[in-house]
Structure formats: C-alpha cells, structure tokens
Scaffold this motif. Structure first.
Motif, PDB file in Angstrom:
ATOM      1  N   PRO A 135       0.783  -1.234   0.000  1.00 23.06           N
ATOM      2  CA  PRO A 135       0.000   0.000   0.000  1.00 23.06           C
ATOM      3  C   PRO A 135       0.822   1.297   0.000  1.00 23.06           C
ATOM      4  N   ASP A 136       2.122   1.244   0.231  1.00 20.80           N
ATOM      5  CA  ASP A 136       2.903   2.475   0.274  1.00 20.80           C
ATOM      6  C   ASP A 136       3.170   2.991  -1.143  1.00 20.80           C
ATOM      7  N   ALA A 137       2.430   4.035  -1.531  1.00 20.05           N
ATOM      8  CA  ALA A 137       2.479   4.505  -2.909  1.00 20.05           C
ATOM      9  C   ALA A 137       3.759   5.246  -3.258  1.00 20.05           C
ATOM     10  N   SER A 138       4.587   5.552  -2.237  1.00 26.06           N
ATOM     11  CA  SER A 138       5.819   6.259  -2.566  1.00 26.06           C
ATOM     12  C   SER A 138       6.972   5.272  -2.778  1.00 26.06           C
ATOM     13  N   ALA A 146      -2.403   9.504  -5.889  1.00 24.19           N
ATOM     14  CA  ALA A 146      -3.382   9.564  -4.798  1.00 24.19           C
ATOM     15  C   ALA A 146      -4.047   8.213  -4.585  1.00 24.19           C
ATOM     16  N   GLY A 147      -4.259   7.492  -5.665  1.00 22.42           N
ATOM     17  CA  GLY A 147      -4.954   6.212  -5.562  1.00 22.42           C
ATOM     18  C   GLY A 147      -4.025   5.044  -5.280  1.00 22.42           C
ATOM     19  N   GLY A 148      -2.752   5.306  -5.137  1.00 21.22           N
ATOM     20  CA  GLY A 148      -1.824   4.238  -4.760  1.00 21.22           C
ATOM     21  C   GLY A 148      -1.321   3.373  -5.893  1.00 21.22           C
ATOM     22  N   ARG A 149      -1.720   3.686  -7.141  1.00 22.85           N
ATOM     23  CA  ARG A 149      -1.221   2.842  -8.230  1.00 22.85           C
ATOM     24  C   ARG A 149      -0.130   3.584  -9.023  1.00 22.85           C
ATOM     25  N   TRP A 150      -0.496   4.255 -10.102  1.00 24.71           N
ATOM     26  CA  TRP A 150       0.497   4.962 -10.904  1.00 24.71           C
ATOM     27  C   TRP A 150       0.067   6.404 -11.130  1.00 24.71           C
ATOM     28  N   PRO A 196      12.567   9.404 -13.324  1.00 29.95           N
ATOM     29  CA  PRO A 196      11.153   9.515 -12.960  1.00 29.95           C
ATOM     30  C   PRO A 196      10.932   9.147 -11.493  1.00 29.95           C
ATOM     31  N   ALA A 197       9.900   9.747 -10.905  1.00 33.04           N
ATOM     32  CA  ALA A 197       9.482   9.320  -9.571  1.00 33.04           C
ATOM     33  C   ALA A 197       9.073   7.852  -9.696  1.00 33.04           C
ATOM     34  N   PRO A 198       9.179   7.087  -8.582  1.00 30.88           N
ATOM     35  CA  PRO A 198       9.013   5.626  -8.690  1.00 30.88           C
ATOM     36  C   PRO A 198       7.682   5.174  -9.286  1.00 30.88           C
ATOM     37  N   ARG A 199       6.635   5.944  -9.068  1.00 34.71           N
ATOM     38  CA  ARG A 199       5.333   5.495  -9.572  1.00 34.71           C
ATOM     39  C   ARG A 199       4.815   6.341 -10.732  1.00 34.71           C
TER      40      ARG A 199
END
Ligand SMILES: [Zn+2]
Length: 406
Positions: free
Chosen positions: A33-36, A130-134, A160-163
C-alpha cells in the motif's frame, strides 16, 4: 478486453500493452500500500516508465495511450485472471473519460508546448499517486514541445518518480528529441484497414453501414476524420468542394478563385472555433479576475497581463485551426490525384474518392500519369511552403496554377 476495444487494427500493440499492464499490476501488488515505494521488479518486467506512441495521423496514438493509462489504473477484482483493463471498474472508467485523479491528459490546441507548461507537468509528475497505483501523464502532442520544453521534460523522463509513467504521443520518432526518444519504449501504430474503421463507426457511433464505409474509405483509415465525415454535414460539404477544385483550375481566373476559396474556408473554420470558445473563455477569465459583471465591468488593477495572455493564446489557436483546416483540404486533394493516377495506370486498388468517380475519370482522361505526379508534387510543395510560414494565399495560388499546367 474492454479498454482496448477502441483501438482499431492494432493487435500487436495491444498485446504489448496488455502484457506491460499485467507486469505493472504485479509490481504494484508486490510493493503493497505504500504509494511512494519504488515497485521492485521481479525479473524482467515488460513495464517501464516512459513510452512513446507513434503512428500516422488518425491511427489512434492518443487512444492507445489512454487505454494503457486506464489499464494501469484498473482495480477490477478479476484483473488477476482476465488481465487489467476491464473498462468497467472505477479506475478504468474515470481514466477513459479523463477524470481519474492520477491520470493527467495533456492535449494542446496551440502550435507548440512551452517551457512553463512543461515545468508544471514535471512538478505534477513528482507527486505520489493519490490512488496508490500509478501517476500517469499522457502528452498527446509530444511533437509540439519546443526544444526548451523538451529539455525540461528530459530530466523528468531520465529520473522519474518511482510510480510515475509518461506516455508520449507523436506522429513519428523523428518528431521527438533524440535524447527523449532514446529513453522511451517505442510502440508504432499502423494505419488501420478501412473495413476495420467502418466497423467501429457502425459499432460504436451507430452510423449507418453504407455511410461508414464511404467515410472510412474517403479518409483512408484516419479514424477521427472518418467519424467527423460520417457525422458532420459541414465536413462533407467542405470535402465535396475541395474535390471539385481539379475541375475548376482550367484557366488562371479559376485557379485564383479556387485558391481564395480554400483560404476563406480555412479562415471560416478558425472563426467558428473562436466563436464557440473565445467568448466563453474571456468571460470566465474576467469573472475569475474579479471584473464586475456586464459589459461595463472594469478589470481590477494589475490583471491586464492575464487578459493579454489569453488573447495571445486565442490568436495562436486561430492560426493553428486555420493551418489544420488547410492541411485537411490538401490531404483530400492529394487523395484525389492519387486516385486519378490509379485510374491512369489501370491499377486495381480501392479508390478513396469513389464517390467522385465522374470527376476522377474526367481528369484521368484529360492528362497523363506524368502530369498527375507533377500535380501531386505541387501539393506537397505547397504543404512544405506552409510549414515554412509562407503566406498561405501565396502558397495555395502557386499550387493552383501548377495544378492547371499539365
Ligand atoms: Zn478496470
């Protein structure tokens, strides 16, 4: 699968995107769940952070990018078995209609995308989804980035940022800075077969089959134009007028008149777009700047710059609309002479302008294939002149005169 349904005749591209979306989903699931957090790739992943969609106009570059964005955001519980991109879940649906919080679709009605807009985008790309995916950014006109803007984008694509996922669209690889395209995975769409285009017009837009076939054929596999031709009476009238031009350039007077009409029609298109959008935009900005309602409302001090910026933007948009409209007419005209050439050479190819058969036959009888080739070259030369910012009327007049000689 549903998100891919609007992509016509692109089976190979769909296969690649679906595989990447499956791997992307596995990465997100594994990261938790950690989107970062950077999703850890298990083995070779078919997912990557930057994609470049190329293909001829109308092949569906932007449609493909949007479908992929939707598949990346798919939250259907069935995605583990069917693959992501159901088309119905909240993630798919909001991505496709353009309201997903983590999907930014950038399309421009201007001739270029500048440094300032690109910096804003790059900032946005740094956010965790915000939604935790991409966090997906679709740049539909990557070919319109100025060189400065391209360099701003380059840094973001490099690290790029990881997501974050960048989806760039352009007509061809050459339209994008080499430094950027070398960092993107490239996908090339092909011109879809006319039968497939006609089929989707019937299936999705409810267009009557005969008209669908005629529109698809006339636009040679350009989906957007085919749809417009099938649904917009004005577009059909415009095309019919353009296809009459070859019969009207018999004398100098006819040439100049036909040229003027092409230019006027393009100006008319720009005026119509302006009427539809400019007034509303201006009113909205005035309200936002705090002007008193009504015609007598004065703008507060210090806001004239914003109003001037809007006016400049509207002017640039008018130029672009005129150019696009003229370009469309030249495309139709080229198609006409290609058909003439096919008839002259006795080739059995499907004619784009079968509905203008009489005119085609007349021009074909009245000249030889060499003359037809020369005419096609004259249209190409006109296009190139317009690209170099030669005054449109001058370029079109020169072309009309060259169409006559022969
Ligand atoms: Zn879905």
């Amino acid at each position: 699968m549903a998100v891919w349904d609007d992509l016509v005749g692109q089976d190979r591209v769909i296969e690649q995107l679906a595989a990447a979306a499956r791997d992307a989903d596995a990465l997100v699931t594994a990261a938790g769940p950690d989107a970062s957090a950077a999703p850890e790739a298990a083995g070779a992943s078919r997912m990557t952070h930057a994609w470049l969609f190329t293909g001829p106009p109308g092949s569906g570059r932007a449609t493909a990018a949007r479908a992929f964005a939707a598949a990346l955001q798919c939250v259907s519980p069935d995605r583990a078995t069917g693959g992501p991109g159901c088309g119905f879940c909240d993630g798919c649906h909001t991505s496709l209609v353009g309201t997903h919080a983590d999907v930014e679709i950038v399309r421009t009605d201007l001739l270029s995308i500048g440094v300032k807009e690109t910096r804003d985008l790059v900032r946005r790309a740094q956010l965790s989804p915000a939604g935790g995916r991409w966090q997906v950014i679709v740049l539909e006109d990557a070919d319109r980035l100025t060189e400065g803007a391209g360099n701003v984008l380059l840094k973001a694509v490099e690290e790029p940022a990881p997501r974050t996922v960048w989806l760039l669209c352009a007509p061809s690889l050459e339209d994008v800075l080499p430094t950027i395209r070398s960092r993107c995975r490239s996908l090339t769409l092909r011109t879809p077969p006319t039968a497939a285009v006609a089929d989707i017009l019937v299936r999705r837009d409810g267009i009557e089959p005969e008209l669908a076939v005629r529109s698809a054929r006339a636009t040679q596999g350009h989906i957007g134009r085919a749809r417009r031709l099938a649904t917009d009476e004005r577009a059909r009238a415009r095309r019919a007028a353009v296809l009459k031009m070859p019969l009207r350039v018999a004398d100098m007077g006819g040439c100049l008149k036909a040229a003027q009409e092409l230019i006027d029609a393009a100006a008319e298109d720009a005026k119509q777009v302006a009427e539809e959008v400019d007034t509303k935009e201006t009113e909205e900005l005035r309200a936002a700047l705090g002007a008193a309602a009504g015609t007598g409302g004065r703008l507060p001090r210090g806001t004239a710059g914003a109003m001037k910026e809007l006016q400049d933007r509207q002017k640039r948009r008018a130029t672009r609309t005129q150019r696009d409209s003229l370009d469309l007419a030249l495309t139709d005209l080229t198609g006409f002479y290609r058909d003439v050439l096919a008839i002259q050479l006795g080739s059995r190819v499907e004619l784009a302008n079968d509905d203008a058969r009489d005119a085609l036959e007349r021009v074909a009888r009245g000249s030889g294939p060499e003359a037809t080739l020369r005419r096609i070259e004259a249209i190409t030369a006109c296009r190139q002149a317009l690209d170099r910012n030669v005054a449109p009327l001058l370029a079109v007049e020169a072309m009309a005169v060259a169409l006559r000689a022969g």
